[in-house]
Design a protein around this motif. Structure first.
Motif, short mmCIF file in Angstrom:
data_model
loop_
_atom_site.label_atom_id
_atom_site.label_comp_id
_atom_site.label_asym_id
_atom_site.label_seq_id
_atom_site.Cartn_x
_atom_site.Cartn_y
_atom_site.Cartn_z
N VAL A 37 33.21 43.88 44.15
CA VAL A 37 33.89 43.97 42.86
C VAL A 37 32.88 44.00 41.71
O VAL A 37 33.01 44.77 40.76
CB VAL A 37 34.89 42.80 42.70
N GLY A 38 31.85 43.17 41.81
CA GLY A 38 30.82 43.15 40.77
C GLY A 38 30.08 44.47 40.68
O GLY A 38 29.77 44.96 39.59
N ARG A 39 29.77 45.06 41.85
CA ARG A 39 29.07 46.33 41.87
C ARG A 39 29.93 47.43 41.23
O ARG A 39 29.45 48.23 40.43
CB ARG A 39 28.69 46.71 43.29
N ALA A 40 31.22 47.46 41.60
CA ALA A 40 32.12 48.46 41.02
C ALA A 40 32.26 48.27 39.51
O ALA A 40 32.27 49.24 38.74
CB ALA A 40 33.48 48.39 41.70
N ALA A 41 32.37 47.01 39.08
CA ALA A 41 32.49 46.74 37.65
C ALA A 41 31.23 47.16 36.90
O ALA A 41 31.31 47.72 35.79
CB ALA A 41 32.77 45.26 37.42
N ALA A 42 30.07 46.92 37.50
CA ALA A 42 28.81 47.32 36.87
C ALA A 42 28.71 48.84 36.76
O ALA A 42 28.25 49.36 35.73
CB ALA A 42 27.63 46.76 37.66
N GLN A 43 29.16 49.55 37.80
CA GLN A 43 29.14 51.00 37.75
C GLN A 43 30.06 51.54 36.67
O GLN A 43 29.71 52.47 35.94
CB GLN A 43 29.52 51.57 39.12
N VAL A 44 31.25 50.96 36.57
CA VAL A 44 32.20 51.38 35.54
C VAL A 44 31.64 51.10 34.15
O VAL A 44 31.74 51.93 33.24
CB VAL A 44 33.56 50.68 35.74
#
Length: 262
Positions: A37-44
């Protein structure tokens, strides 16, 4: 029955919680989920920042503005860059003597320079596996990037490059040759030749120049009538009678370039 079922469920939860294998697996699952979730949020967040807070303009090598921008940036970014490339231009001086002029320009890679009160990143990319089919040279792109919503700043840079090339070519005649579907410069710009340096019958040069000027300003007349805006002038005579000289002088008089099609 409900009470005993609830007690059985609570006992099962307590039993699973006290199981070290289950606890370790559940913990790893939780950590993995949080990390994903953190990785996806950082990418967004990164993509959103790039879209809304970074301004980028890309110029490919097959665009007319590529050499304008590269020449202009060579004088701006090459002042402070430590990574340079050399481009050699040949110049013909009076008397036919030819000299070489070395021009320093930013080498392929990333360069940072300051212009207009902002930091600009120049990324010059040279593809090794892709070739410009017209020029036969490696494909290149120039990307200009700056922080903030500064689209007018980058557009101003392109306009400065356009003005610079127009000023440097003022009073000069460019000669182009066809190369596939494109036109390329055949030689260095030459000093425009005055029309009165060509010896013709009295009034012929003036009449020819007036006719060309009228044609160049009559595009709307042709368009309204659905007629192709074209005009051909046939110059005939034995070799050395001045046909080419008339073309060169007329191009200089009108401030136009010469395109050779053979």
């Amino acid at each position: 029955y409900l009470l005993s079922g609830g007690m059985a469920l609570s006992e099962m939860v307590v039993s699973l919680a006290s199981n070290p294998y289950f606890s370790a697996g559940f913990g790893l699952f939780g950590v993995g989920t949080v990390a994903a979730v953190g990785r996806a949020a950082a990418q967004v967040a990164t993509e959103g920042f790039r879209r809304h807070m970074i301004t980028t303009i890309q110029v490919p090598c097959n665009d007319k503005a590529y050499h304008w921008v590269l020449d202009w940036i060579s004088r701006e970014a090459a002042k402070t860059s430590q990574h340079l490339a050399v481009r050699t231009d040949w110049e013909e001086e009076d008397g036919g003597h030819v000299t070489a002029k070395y021009i320093l320009e930013p080498s392929p890679g990333i360069h940072v320079f300051r212009w207009g009160g902002a930091w600009v990143k120049l990324d010059r990319i040279r593809e090794q596996q892709q070739v410009d089919v017209i020029g036969g040279v490696p494909w290149e792109t120039i990307t200009l990037t700056t922080l903030g919503r500064r689209r007018p700043l980058l557009l101003k840079m392109l306009d400065e490059a356009r003005k610079d090339v127009l000023e440097r070519h003022a009073g000069l005649t460019m000669t182009y040759g066809s190369s596939g579907s494109d036109w390329r410069e055949l030689c260095q710009p030459q000093q425009a030749r005055p029309l009165d340096t060509v010896v013709l019958e009295e009034g012929v040069a003036e009449k020819l120049a007036a006719d060309c000027k009228q044609f160049l300003t009559s595009g709307s007349w042709y368009k309204q009538r659905g007629i192709p805006h074209r005009r051909g002038i046939l110059l005939h005579g034995p070799p050395g009678c001045g046909k080419t000289s008339v073309i060169v002088a007329l191009a200089g008089h009108l401030g136009l370039g010469i395109s050779i099609l053979s």
